[in-house]
Each structure stands twice: as structure tokens, then as C-alpha cells.
Design an enzyme around this catalytic site. Structure first.
Site, PDB file in Angstrom:
ATOM      1  N   CYS A   1      51.391  27.664  58.881  1.00  0.00           N
ATOM      2  CA  CYS A   1      51.015  28.398  57.436  1.00  0.00           C
ATOM      3  C   CYS A   1      49.634  28.609  57.092  1.00  0.00           C
ATOM      4  O   CYS A   1      49.176  29.638  56.820  1.00  0.00           O
ATOM      5  CB  CYS A   1      51.795  27.331  56.300  1.00  0.00           C
ATOM      6  SG  CYS A   1      53.624  27.415  56.164  1.00  0.00           S
ATOM      7  N   HIS A   2      48.920  27.475  57.527  1.00  0.00           N
ATOM      8  CA  HIS A   2      47.234  27.747  57.235  1.00  0.00           C
ATOM      9  C   HIS A   2      46.477  27.142  58.250  1.00  0.00           C
ATOM     10  O   HIS A   2      45.397  26.659  58.043  1.00  0.00           O
ATOM     11  CB  HIS A   2      47.106  26.993  56.033  1.00  0.00           C
ATOM     12  CG  HIS A   2      48.028  27.331  54.876  1.00  0.00           C
ATOM     13  ND1 HIS A   2      49.021  26.694  54.364  1.00  0.00           N
ATOM     14  CD2 HIS A   2      47.761  28.350  54.037  1.00  0.00           C
ATOM     15  CE1 HIS A   2      49.697  27.123  53.405  1.00  0.00           C
ATOM     16  NE2 HIS A   2      48.992  28.204  53.049  1.00  0.00           N
ATOM     17  N   GLY A   3      47.202  26.902  59.489  1.00  0.00           N
ATOM     18  CA  GLY A   3      46.479  26.442  60.561  1.00  0.00           C
ATOM     19  C   GLY A   3      45.873  25.138  60.852  1.00  0.00           C
ATOM     20  O   GLY A   3      44.519  24.965  61.172  1.00  0.00           O
TER      21      GLY A   3
END
Lengths: 183, 422, 257
Positions: A147-149
Site C-alpha cells: 500500500c505505502h511501501g
């Protein structure tokens, strides 16, 4: 608010006389209303059947070294990884001051070959990749949240990315060498 | 009615753009109200309170209710057993339905006694009847949701009423059901509509209050407000009176919720719905009993119209007739306090509705009050006859023939003399 | 008009009691009212009695009747501690699954499990009971008029022989209180059907009282919380209403009305 209104014509003799009786009655009424609202608020809290949700028992004998599985517990996935020697060493070699949320590997596992963590990214609740064989496991041999690394290491600790905390460790007990009860 | 001056800057800023505070001031604060209203005028605001209570408890029940035939009953039991305070919220909702009808029926009888339906309050009265109809539909559909035996068989019997209409009857009923019997599609649509209707009622209540404030409250003398001495501002006089009434009402309500929560319900509704077995005694909830008695009392055909259809027509007519009573009542005097003859007929009508309710609760072949030879069905027919005769015969005739007592010149005069009716 | 209000309220009560009595009217006699510990405004459950009732349910009723809304964890309400609840639950085999091989399996019960039903479905229940389905008992005392008295009457209301001239069908039993008098359930209770752990004499009446008390708890587990909250709520409302009345008198004191 409406007390500030001045209307000509109508006159209210008692309107502005905030005597004891008015105050006391208002106070009792307000307290009563507040108490009446609590059951509604509390009805949205977890109910008794939800709180009593069964703990799960997992048979570990089928999980080969290097493999990981997902099991459902309280509606969330729990990752169980049978760690390799290399993964255990990686988890222990890292210096605590390099960590975003410093914790030793010993604090996070009961038996060092078994890592058991709640599989929910501590950033915004996505499920990190890396459990199934062949999935991206991030830069630290653990899990990678698409999703956001966020990158988690082989102890489930956050190493890189926006997540603030390590993957949560649920309460669990080993019933035998090959079976664990989560919850 | 002068515009209020707002000192608070924020209030003034909003009010200049949307005069909501001015509106509130006029309707709930300054509203000139007859100074002689009795406690019978408490029931309107009580009904409003119960409506809000029903919406609030309903919203929280829905958070845990499942509208599916295989899960509805269990989900209600889960509310009763596992959800925090679920039993309280459900018992308030269940008994709240009965409280709503008690309050509204008293409100309507008050309107009938004091001629509150007469000009210029006809539209106010009409909206009230629409609220009653909407309430009945809501209560009926809500009763189906727990999916107990009474839910299921009540839904079956009431929807089958529509099969009485020639030609369109059967297609209409399967349209209502969404199938060939009361089943999951029926439960789902009833749930949807049960959630919708309270907001329709809320809208009608806004219209009801709007109409009230246009024509002003009636009062026990039935004489309109003539001079400023006749009225007092709504706040604080009637806000405190309504709050005191609310306190008394809440004690009554709480007694049911906490100490007799199932007294007004039927034990059969704690048996899960079973389409193969009808309970031996199907009786509607108490607030439908008079109408149910009217439905059942028509057991004969007229001019080839079958009894089944006539019964349905009579039942609907018993409410629809209320729309035209402003014109059926020919009296020039509003309040029954000054109508010595009509007053007796009014009380006879009240008794009649209770007799109808009793008949609705009993099996048709039972004896009325145990009186040998007097069957419930016969008594129900006589009561139905009087119900309609009261509106169609008594109201027009007594209004024309009766010698009324002299009316006070004004509300304040009647107050000084010691009240309209001792 | 004051008398109008009173009349209306009185009549409303009358009409509801009419409708209640109409349900009681049937072809079965009305069972005698029993003294239950939870009767009245302050009545509560007797924990020891509920535990004896559970013993009767387990020993007598559970063979045919389910109790599907009750979980073992609920038994803490009737005075068992968590270890006792775990032990009671572990006596039961609960079907769980599917496991990793996709098969259902059986395991010992845990606190969050519900009492298992004796039959897998209604058809199996009917097949084993001469076509009648033994009803679930969780809500039984709420699902009958005067539920506790009725269930007590039913359990103790059997006759060995149907009265003269009564046509009793094959496989049915004569019962005073069952509608129609012909019940499929054989007399379930007999003296010493269950040996009470607390030494209470195990008569039929004792068994019946205890199991009805237990079933009233399963139907209304909220009863004690409800009544005690009700007392507080009503006391509070009386105080508030009295204050509102005093305030009303004060505000209206300068108005002729």
C-alpha cells in the site's frame, strides 16, 4: 442562545431568574439525559459474543522451514513463519539503534524458529506481502506492504517506510512442540 | 409577532443568512398559546418525544439486526443476550410502539372531544390522520422484523387482506410479497420500508406543527384567542408543563420496559417463524384490535360484494371517515364542554372503541364478557354499527338539534370564572 | 377532563388484560401459579437452584431438546467460575472444521461454544421422535402464556391413563396442560432422575421447579440487571418529575389559568 433575544410585547417574569430550583432541575435533567445516552454508545462496543471469540489452535507440523502461513484470528490474519537459520541470524545481528521501533528479536519470539505476528501493517492496516512463497518480501527478508511501501524484517520489525511500529505480536502459547494456541 | 434581535454575533450572522433562530424563537419560545390548556394538551409533544425515541432506538437496533429469514430471529436474540444494553434498547423500541399509540390515541380523542378538527383546523387534522396511517404501516412492518410466529402469520394475514380486491387482488398480493408467500423478499422490503417510514412521519410532523402554528392551538373552551390577555408565550409556561408531563409519562413507560417488557406482546413471537404451523390464536397487537374487530364483523355479503371485500373496505373506511368529520360535525360550538348532549355520545364512542378492541382480542364465537348467548361477533357488529353511526348520524344530527351552553366571551373570561369544565 | 385521562388509562389497561386473558383461554386448564424466586419487583434468581436446573437439563432434557442460544460462557451468570465453565464445556464434543484436509472434526468444547443440539436438523429430530420435533428450550418460558407455570404444569401434569372416553393416539401421552392433552413427550421426570450434587431431595416437583428456573434464566438472562436498573431509573424519574412539578408550579404562579 435564545436568552439573548429581546422580544417586545411578550414579558416573561421568571425568565432571567436563574434560581436554585431551575438550576438544580436542569442539572438533574442533563445528568439523566447523559446517562440515558450511555447505553446507546456502549451498544456499539464489542459485544459479549465478539469478546468471547474463540482462540485458534494451529498445527505447526506441516509448515516446512522457510515457509510461512496465514491463519485467521479475531478477523485478522496472523503470520506464522518457520524461520531459517539465516533469517534468525539476520534478525539478531541488527543493532537496536538502527531500528525505528527498537526491540530485540528475543522479545518478539518464544521459540526462535517460530515467528508469530499479526499480519496487519501498522501504518494503515493493509496486509503486507511475503507470506506466500514467491511474493516480494521487501529489502529486509521479511514482509513488504504494497500500500505505502513499508519494509519489515525477518522479525517483523519495521525497517523502512511510513509504518511507525513493528508488526504486533499476539499472545500465544505452545501447547506442544508442533501446536500453538493463539489468543 | 416581532422579529427578535440577536445579540450574539455568531447567532446573528447565521440568522441573517438562514433565519433558523428566528424560526425557533417564534415556534418554540414566543408562540402565543392559550393560557387555559389542560394536561390533555400534553400528548402532542409526548408523541413527538416517542417518535424521536423510536428513531434513536431503531437506528441502534439496526446496527445489530440482520434482515434475512434465516438470521433475523437469531440476530434479535443476539441483541437481547450479547450486545451491550441490547435488551434495553430493544425493550424500549418494542414497548415504545405501544406507548406511541397510547399517546396518539389520547391525543386524537382529545381532538374529538374539543372539536379541534373544526374550521380552520381541518388540514391540521388531516395531517394528523396521515400520521396515524403512517404509524400503523410502520408498526405492522416493524412487527414482522423479528421473524417470530406472530411476525410471520401477522404479515401473512394482513397482506392477504389485499387479495379481497377483485381482479387486481392476487397480483397485488404477490407483488407485496415478491413471491408466492411471505418470505425473504417480503422481510427485506418490510425492513427497508420500516426504516423509511419514520422519516416520512417526521416530515408529516413538521407539517403538522407548521399547520398548528398557522391556526394556533385550540383550547378547552373552543373559543379562539381574541386579545393578548388570552394567551401566554409557549416558553417557559408550556415547555415546563410539557417537561413535567414527560416525566410522568417516562415513569409509566419505564414501568413497562423494566418490569413487564413482554406484557403487551405475544409469547408466540418468541417462537421462530414456521410457515408450516399457524399459532392457534392469531391476534394483532392491541392497537390494531378495534380495526381488526371491524374487519371481522362484516361476515355477510351486500349486493353481491363478498364479505371479505366488505370487511376490508369497512376497516379502511373506519379511518378514512375521519377525514370528513370537519364537515359531518354541524355544530357551531367546538368544545364538548358546552355541548351537553353530544358529550354523552362522545363518551359512548370512547366506550365503543374499547368494546371493539375487546371483540378484536376474542374469538368470534366466544361469549362477550362471558354473557351467555351474546357472541363476540354480534357485539362486534353492533359496535361497528355505532362506530360509523357516530360519525354519519350522531355528528350531523346532534350538531343541528342540540341546545348548547352559552360560550364564554373569551378565554380569559372563562379562566376567571374557574375553567371551562369542572 | 382529568377524569377523561384517568378513564382512558384505566380502560387501556383493561383492554390489554382482556387480550392477554384471551390468549390464555384455550382447551387446556390454566396451570397453577408457582412461587418463583424471581417473582415481584425485587425477585432474583437462586443460583443454587439454577445450577440444579442445569443438572436436570443435562441429565433429562438434553437428549432431545436443544438449547441453542446458550453458550457455556453464559454459565458464569449462574455462579460458575471460569474454570468450572471450562470443565463443563470440555465434557461436550463440538463439531468444528473444516480442517486443513477439508474435513469436519470433533474437539472438546470451549467456553465460547454453544450447547450442541441433539439432532443435526429438524428432519432427524422428527424421525427420532415419532414425527414430532422437540422444540428448542432457550426461550420456552417466554414463548408460552404464563411460561414458567405452564412448563411446570406440563412437566408434572401427566396421567398414566387417559380419562374414560378420551381417545389417546398411539405413542402419545395424556397431559393436563398440553393443548389438546395429547403430547408426544413421554413423562420426562421421575424421582431421583438426577442425583443433585448439593444433596437436595430429588423429587419430581423439585426437578420441575429447578429446571423451570434454569429455563427462565436461559429465556431472560437479563432479568436481574433489568429489574435493578429499573428501580434506579424509576427512582431517578420520580425525583426529576417532582422537581419539574415544583418548577412548573413556580413558573405558573403568576398566571391565572
Amino acid at each position: 442562545m435564545s436568552q439573548t433575544a429581546q422580544s417586545s410585547g411578550a414579558h416573561h417574569p421568571d425568565e432571567n431568574r436563574r434560581d436554585f430550583l431551575t438550576l438544580a432541575t436542569t442539572a438533574v435533567g442533563v445528568v439523566g439525559t447523559g446517562m440515558a445516552l450511555w447505553p446507546f454508545v456502549d451498544s456499539m462496543n464489542p459485544s459479549k459474543d465478539v469478546l468471547a471469540l474463540a482462540s485458534v489452535e494451529v498445527n505447526l507440523s506441516n509448515i516446512a522451514v522457510g515457509q510461512a502461513v496465514k491463519v485467521m484470528w479475531r478477523g485478522k490474519p496472523v503470520f506464522i513463519r518457520h524461520r531459517t537459520e539465516k533469517e534468525i541470524n539476520e534478525a539478531n545481528e541488527v543493532a537496536l539503534n538502527e531500528l525505528i521501533d527498537p526491540q530485540t528479536d528475543d522479545e518478539r519470539v518464544e521459540k526462535k524458529e517460530w515467528l508469530i505476528v499479526v499480519g496487519v501493517c501498522t501504518h494503515l492496516g493493509c496486509i503486507p506481502m511475503g507470506t506466500a512463497t514467491g511474493e516480494a518480501r521487501g529489502d529486509y527478508d521479511g514482509w513488504y506492504c504494497p500500500c505505502h511501501g513499508s519494509h519489515y524484517d525477518s522479525s517483523g520489525r519495521i525497517r523502512k517506510g511510513p509504518a511507525p511500529l513493528n508488526l504486533e505480536v499476539p499472545t500465544y502459547t505452545f501447547l506442544t512442540d508442533t501446536s500453538v494456541q493463539i489468543g | 409577532m416581532s422579529a427578535p434581535v440577536w445579540n450574539n454575533k455568531v447567532v446573528k450572522w447565521v440568522d441573517d443568512r438562514l433565519p433558523v433562530f428566528t424560526m425557533m424563537h417564534h415556534t418554540a419560545y414566543e408562540y402565543p398559546t392559550p393560557k387555559n390548556l389542560s394536561y390533555m394538551w400534553n400528548f402532542g409533544s409526548l408523541a413527538g418525544f416517542v417518535l424521536v425515541t423510536m428513531i434513536l432506538t431503531g437506528i441502534f437496533l439496526v446496527m445489530n439486526y440482520t434482515a434475512h429469514t434465516s438470521m433475523a430471529f437469531d440476530s434479535v436474540e443476539r441483541i437481547m443476550r450479547d450486545v451491550n444494553y441490547g435488551w434495553l434498547i430493544r425493550y424500549i423500541h418494542m414497548n415504545g410502539a405501544s406507548m406511541f399509540f397510547i399517546v396518539v390515541f389520547i391525543h386524537m380523542f382529545r381532538g374529538l372531544y374539543y372539536g379541534s378538527y373544526k374550521a380552520p383546523r381541518e388540514v391540521l387534522w388531516w395531517i394528523g390522520i396521515l400520521i396515524l396511517l403512517a404509524m400503523m404501516a410502520t408498526a405492522f412492518m416493524g412487527y414482522v422484523l423479528p421473524w417470530g410466529q406472530m411476525s410471520f402469520w401477522g404479515a401473512t394475514v394482513i397482506t392477504n387482506l389485499f387479495s379481497a380486491f377483485p381482479i387486481i387482488g392476487d397480483p397485488l398480493v404477490s407483488w407485496l410479497w415478491g413471491g408466492f408467500s411471505v418470505a425473504n423478499p417480503t422481510l427485506n422490503r418490510f425492513f427497508s420500508l420500516h426504516y423509511l417510514m419514520p422519516f416520512v412521519i417526521l416530515g408529516l410532523v413538521v407539517l403538522h406543527v407548521w399547520a398548528l402554528h398557522a391556526v394556533r392551538s385550540n383550547n378547552p373552551t373552543g373559543v379562539e384567542i381574541k386579545t393578548p390577555q388570552d394567551s401566554i408565550p409557549f416558553h417557559p409556561y408550556y415547555t415546563i408543563k410539557d417537561l413535567f408531563g414527560l416525566g410522568v409519562f417516562l415513569i409509566f413507560f419505564a414501568a413497562f420496559v423494566f418490569f413487564a417488557p413482554d406484557y403487551l406482546g405475544h409469547p408466540d413471537n418468541y417462537i421462530p417463524a414456521n410457515p408450516l404451523v399457524t399459532p392457534p390464536h392469531i391476534v394483532p397487537e392491541w392497537y390494531f384490535l378495534p380495526f381488526y374487530a371491524i374487519l371481522r364483523s362484516i361476515d355477510f355479503a351486500i349486493f353481491g360484494i363478498p364479505a371479505k371485500l366488505l370487511g376490508v373496505i369497512a376497516m379502511f373506511a373506519s379511518i378514512v371517515i375521519l377525514f370528513v368529520i370537519p364537515w359531518l360535525d354541524t355544530s357551531k360550538v367546538r368544545s364538548s364542554a358546552f355541548r351537553p348532549v353530544y358529550k354523552w355520545f362522545f363518551w359512548l364512542f370512547v366506550i365503543d372503541t374499547f368494546v371493539l378492541g375487546y371483540c378484536g382480542a376474542k374469538a368470534p364465537d366466544d361469549y362477550f364478557l362471558g354473557i351467555e348467548g351474546l357472541h363476540v361477533i354480534t357485539m362486534g357488529q353492533l359496535s361497528t354499527l355505532y362506530y360509523f353511526a357516530h360519525f354519519l348520524v350522531v355528528m350531523p344530527l346532534v350538531g343541528k338539534l342540540e341546545r348548547t351552553k352559552p360560550l364564554p366571551a373569551s378565554i380569559s373570561e372563562s379562566v376567571l370564572k374557574g375553567g371551562a369544565n369542572a | 377532563m382529568r377524569k377523561f385521562a384517568l378513564t382512558a388509562i384505566a380502560a387501556a389497561f383493561a383492554i390489554t388484560s382482556f387480550s392477554a386473558s384471551s390468549q390464555a383461554a384455550g382447551n387446556a386448564p390454566v396451570p397453577a401459579a408457582q412461587e418463583w424466586s424471581w417473582n415481584g419487583l425485587f425477585g432474583t434468581y437462586d443460583r443454587a437452584q439454577l445450577q440444579r436446573g442445569l443438572q436436570v437439563y443435562k441429565g433429562v432434557c438434553a437428549g432431545c431438546h436443544s438449547l441453542k442460544y446458550i453458550a457455556f460462557r453464559n454459565l458464569t451468570d449462574i455462579g460458575f467460575n471460569e474454570d468450572q465453565v471450562k470443565a463443563i464445556a470440555a465434557d461436550y464434543d463440538i463439531e468444528d472444521g473444516p480442517n486443513e484436509e477439508g474435513e469436519m472434526f470433533s474437539r472438546p468444547g470451549i467456553a465460547s461454544d454453544y450447547f450442541p443440539s441433539p439432532f443435526p436438523n429438524d428432519q432427524a429430530a422428527a424421525a427420532s421422535n415419532g414425527g414430532s420435533i422437540p422444540p428448542d428450550l432457550s426461550l420456552m418460558t417466554k414463548a408460552r402464556v404464563n411460561g414458567p407455570d405452564y412448563v411446570f404444569g406440563l412437566l408434572t401434569g401427566y396421567e398414566e391413563e387417559a380419562p374414560e372416553g378420551f381417545d389417546l393416539a398411539e405413542g402419545k401421552h395424556y397431559n393436563h396442560y398440553f393443548p389438546g392433552h395429547q403430547i408426544s413427550m413421554a413423562p420426562p421426570l421421575y424421582d431421583d432422575a438426577v442425583e443433585y450434587t448439593d444433596g437436595t431431595p430429588a423429587t419430581i416437583e423439585q426437578h420441575a421447579h429447578d429446571v423451570v428456573a434454569f429455563l427462565n434464566w436461559t429465556a431472560q438472562p437479563e432479568l436481574e440487571a433489568r429489574k435493578s436498573m429499573g428501580m434506579k431509573v424509576i427512582l431517578f424519574l420520580i425525583v426529576l418529575t417532582a422537581m419539574l412539578y415544583a418548577l412548573k408550579r413556580k413558573i405558573w404562579s403568576d398566571i391565572e389559568h
